[in-house]
Design a protein around this motif. Sequence first.
Motif, PDB file in Angstrom:
ATOM      1  N   ALA A  34       0.798  -1.225   0.000  1.00 16.60           N
ATOM      2  CA  ALA A  34       0.000   0.000   0.000  1.00 16.60           C
ATOM      3  C   ALA A  34       0.829   1.272   0.000  1.00 16.60           C
ATOM      4  CB  ALA A  34      -0.926   0.009   1.213  1.00 16.60           C
ATOM      5  N   TYR A  44      -1.775   7.788   4.055  1.00 17.26           N
ATOM      6  CA  TYR A  44      -2.110   6.856   5.134  1.00 17.26           C
ATOM      7  C   TYR A  44      -1.731   7.436   6.498  1.00 17.26           C
ATOM      8  CZ  TYR A  44      -3.456   2.918   2.188  1.00 17.26           C
ATOM      9  OH  TYR A  44      -4.103   2.100   1.307  1.00 17.26           O
ATOM     10  N   HIS A  72      -4.386   2.079   9.882  1.00 16.81           N
ATOM     11  CA  HIS A  72      -3.708   2.508   8.658  1.00 16.81           C
ATOM     12  C   HIS A  72      -4.464   2.071   7.410  1.00 16.81           C
ATOM     13  CE1 HIS A  72      -0.176   2.992  11.363  1.00 16.81           C
ATOM     14  NE2 HIS A  72       0.003   4.031  10.581  1.00 16.81           N
ATOM     15  N   TYR A  73      -4.862   0.799   7.365  1.00 23.05           N
ATOM     16  CA  TYR A  73      -5.490   0.254   6.162  1.00 23.05           C
ATOM     17  C   TYR A  73      -6.897  -0.208   6.498  1.00 23.05           C
ATOM     18  CZ  TYR A  73      -0.505  -0.077   5.219  1.00 23.05           C
ATOM     19  OH  TYR A  73       0.818   0.204   5.093  1.00 23.05           O
ATOM     20  N   HIS A  76      -7.474  -5.715   4.134  1.00 24.25           N
ATOM     21  CA  HIS A  76      -6.309  -6.564   4.336  1.00 24.25           C
ATOM     22  C   HIS A  76      -5.747  -6.965   2.985  1.00 24.25           C
ATOM     23  CE1 HIS A  76      -4.023 -10.071   5.903  1.00 24.25           C
ATOM     24  NE2 HIS A  76      -3.969  -9.327   6.992  1.00 24.25           N
ATOM     25  N   TYR A  77      -4.463  -7.241   2.912  1.00 24.05           N
ATOM     26  CA  TYR A  77      -3.835  -7.591   1.638  1.00 24.05           C
ATOM     27  C   TYR A  77      -4.247  -8.958   1.121  1.00 24.05           C
ATOM     28  CZ  TYR A  77      -0.563  -9.678   4.964  1.00 24.05           C
ATOM     29  OH  TYR A  77      -0.012 -10.372   5.999  1.00 24.05           O
ATOM     30  N   THR A 128      -8.066   1.841  -0.795  1.00 23.62           N
ATOM     31  CA  THR A 128      -8.778   0.687  -0.249  1.00 23.62           C
ATOM     32  C   THR A 128      -8.340  -0.638  -0.849  1.00 23.62           C
ATOM     33  OG1 THR A 128     -10.569   0.993  -1.843  1.00 23.62           O
ATOM     34  CG2 THR A 128     -10.832   2.048   0.310  1.00 23.62           C
ATOM     35  N   VAL A 130      -5.434  -3.027  -1.446  1.00 21.47           N
ATOM     36  CA  VAL A 130      -4.047  -3.300  -1.035  1.00 21.47           C
ATOM     37  C   VAL A 130      -3.702  -4.772  -1.271  1.00 21.47           C
ATOM     38  CG1 VAL A 130      -3.935  -1.392   0.601  1.00 21.47           C
ATOM     39  CG2 VAL A 130      -4.752  -3.605   1.386  1.00 21.47           C
TER      40      VAL A 130
END
Length: 158
Positions: A34, A44, A72-73, A76-77, A128, A130
Amino acid sequence: MQYPVFPFILRDYTSETLDLSSTFIYRNLVKPIAVQSKEKEDRYIDNYKYLEDEYCKADREDDPMPPVQPYHYGSHYSNSGTVLHFLVRLPPFTKMFLAYQDQSFDIPDRTFHSMNTTWRLSSYESMTDVKELIPEFFYLPEFLVNREDLFWNGCYSS
């Protein structure tokens, strides 16, 4: 939610040939997907600080909704949606994708169709998205082909 994750290794998805000795073609593996660009990293950080300020100012006694802790995000990746996004063309994942999406395909522009688009969104364009990669990118090219002639809202997918 324990599907393996493989990181993007390359960042050049537009060149016809790659010079493997050039550092330009490789992703920065020191940083999460990200924040591959300084601008996105700064966004971020700013968002986290904003959420932190709001959290600290929140009046918890009179508010029926508890304040959201800073993060932060927002995603989830790797998650089931990401896996299905990539494997939608490959049975039995097609059926699982349809169940996940209320029995309909997503609009064609949001269906996985390009490594370059996926890289751009994950690494620097979207706050959004990532996504990292799934293992199939490294051993199963069949998942990239629409052998089942799946139909997306009036458009065939390649």
